[in-house]
Design an enzyme around this catalytic site. Structure first.
Site, PDB file in Angstrom:
ATOM      1  N   CYS A  98      47.200  42.569  55.862  1.00  0.00           N
ATOM      2  CA  CYS A  98      47.667  43.168  54.602  1.00  0.00           C
ATOM      3  C   CYS A  98      48.744  42.293  53.962  1.00  0.00           C
ATOM      4  CB  CYS A  98      48.289  44.549  54.822  1.00  0.00           C
ATOM      5  SG  CYS A  98      47.420  45.595  55.972  1.00  0.00           S
ATOM      6  N   ASP A  99      49.668  41.776  54.763  1.00  0.00           N
ATOM      7  CA  ASP A  99      50.891  41.199  54.205  1.00  0.00           C
ATOM      8  C   ASP A  99      51.051  39.692  54.422  1.00  0.00           C
ATOM      9  OD1 ASP A  99      51.642  43.750  53.384  1.00  0.00           O
ATOM     10  OD2 ASP A  99      52.496  44.213  55.338  1.00  0.00           O
ATOM     11  N   CYS A 110      51.013  44.626  59.801  1.00  0.00           N
ATOM     12  CA  CYS A 110      49.635  44.321  59.408  1.00  0.00           C
ATOM     13  C   CYS A 110      49.544  42.927  58.801  1.00  0.00           C
ATOM     14  CB  CYS A 110      49.134  45.371  58.417  1.00  0.00           C
ATOM     15  SG  CYS A 110      47.486  44.999  57.796  1.00  0.00           S
TER      16      CYS A 110
END
Ligand code: NAP
Length: 316
Positions: free
Chosen positions: A138-139, A135
């Site tokens: 997200c990261d 992701c």
């Protein structure tokens, strides 16, 4: 265990599930949406959505999904942050277990979507959360000023690579073949980007850094020559597609060889080829071909209308 009887239960809270929730809620069916492992589905972890009609400048995925949820709630849909542990379609109303409660449902709309696919290497699995991610939104932030790699040759990989250039100094896009599945526009954007290098026929053999507990690099294999090489990167992002979340229904409704729900007449589920009354499937869990937010929303609408028709025919 508490038991709750519902007209409509919707599994999944992505684009398909939320559209089904809006429609069934407006029809007065007071749907219960079980949000699942990934509330909001794939759109909630994407960035700019440029191809959902009605947003000429595009809209952020989480905003689009947040708006859909609000719209469903406005008409009386309720949400539970839980996922199913067991489904029994052999009884009617259908019996669903969430671990803490039992729910009985007159109609079931399966919109459980698809989850990110992994390469399956032990070193990759060991380093998830330590430099390996599926992701980018997200990261990506954790890779500011670093060099990273993205695996895949479809739109997801292009999108991830492009997004990650905001943080990483260099993104190497690794694809196992020399033909790409990505749409022309996305591929061209990746090729044109000065921070992205595309490497074809490149297979990830191992993620290096298991002992150090952080990604140190990748061992790559050339798909043609078999030659091995190392790429020094601090992060690895997978953009290699998704797997349908329908395992809990195996044996109760028909799935295809890759685990997607087979549907008849768009959203009707079947068992041994015969329609299962009252159980509908929509979105990515049954769509191996289009897999777009707008097609998921469209099939969510169809599933809701079918559920409504089914209940009406039973004099509900
Ligand atoms: P996809 O089109 O199925 O592409 C998956 C890619 O991963 C393929 O290139 C595949 O390689 C590769 N792959 C699969 N398993 C692999 C493995 N074990 N090792 C190495 N490579 C592997 O999936 P997607 O990119 O997630 O796209 C899915 C759908 O969503 C598409 O319809 C796409 O258009 C849409 N989408 C659209 C956007 C957008 O428009 N902004 C963004 C994301 C996704 P092969 O080619 O060799 O099979």
């Amino acid at each position: 265990m508490m038991s709750d009887l519902r007209d409509t239960v919707i599994l999944g809270s992505g684009c398909a599930g939320l559209t089904a929730a809006i429609y069934t809620a407006r029809a007065g069916l007071k749907p219960l949406v079980l949000e699942g492992h990934e509330p909001g589905g794939q759109l909630s972890i994407t960035t700019l959505v440029e191809n959902f009609p009605g947003f000429p400048e595009g809209i952020q995925g989480p905003e689009l999904i947040g708006n859909m949820k609000k719209q469903a709630e406005r008409f009386g849909a309720t949400f539970e942050l839980t996922h199913l542990s067991k489904v029994d379609l052999g009884v009617y109303p259908f019996r669903l277990e969430t671990g803490t409660s039992e729910i009985r449902a007159h109609t079931l709309i399966v919109a459980s979507g698809a989850s990110a696919r992994w390469l399956g290497l032990p070193s990759e699995q060991a380093l998830i959360g330590h430099g390996v991610s599926s992701c980018a939104t997200c990261d990506g932030f954790f890779f500011r000023g670093k060099e990273i790699a993205v695996v895949g040759g479809g739109d997801s990989a292009m999108e991830e690579a492009l997004f990650l250039t905001r943080f990483a100094t260099k993104v190497t896009l690794l694809h196992r073949r020399d033909q790409f599945r990505a749409s022309k526009i996305m591929l061209e954007r990746a090729i044109a980007h000065s921070q992205i290098e595309l490497r074809t026929n490149a297979v990830v053999d191992e993620v290096l850094g298991v002992e150090e507990k952080e990604v140190k690099g990748l061992r790559l294999r050339d798909a043609i020559s078999g030659g091995l090489s190392e790429l020094r990167v601090s992060g690895l992002f997978l953009g290699i597609g998704h797997e349908p979340n329908a395992k809990m229904l195996a044996g109760q409704i028909d799935l295809d060889e890759e685990g997607y729900i087979l549907t008849a007449g768009n959203v009707l589920t079947t068992r041994n080829g015969v329609v299962v009354p009252g159980v509908f499937a929509c979105g990515d869990v049954q769509d191996r071909r289009y897999r777009q937010a707008i097609t998921a929303a469209g099939s969510g609408c169809m599933a809701a209308l079918e559920a409504e028709k089914f209940l009406e025919a039973r004099g509900h």
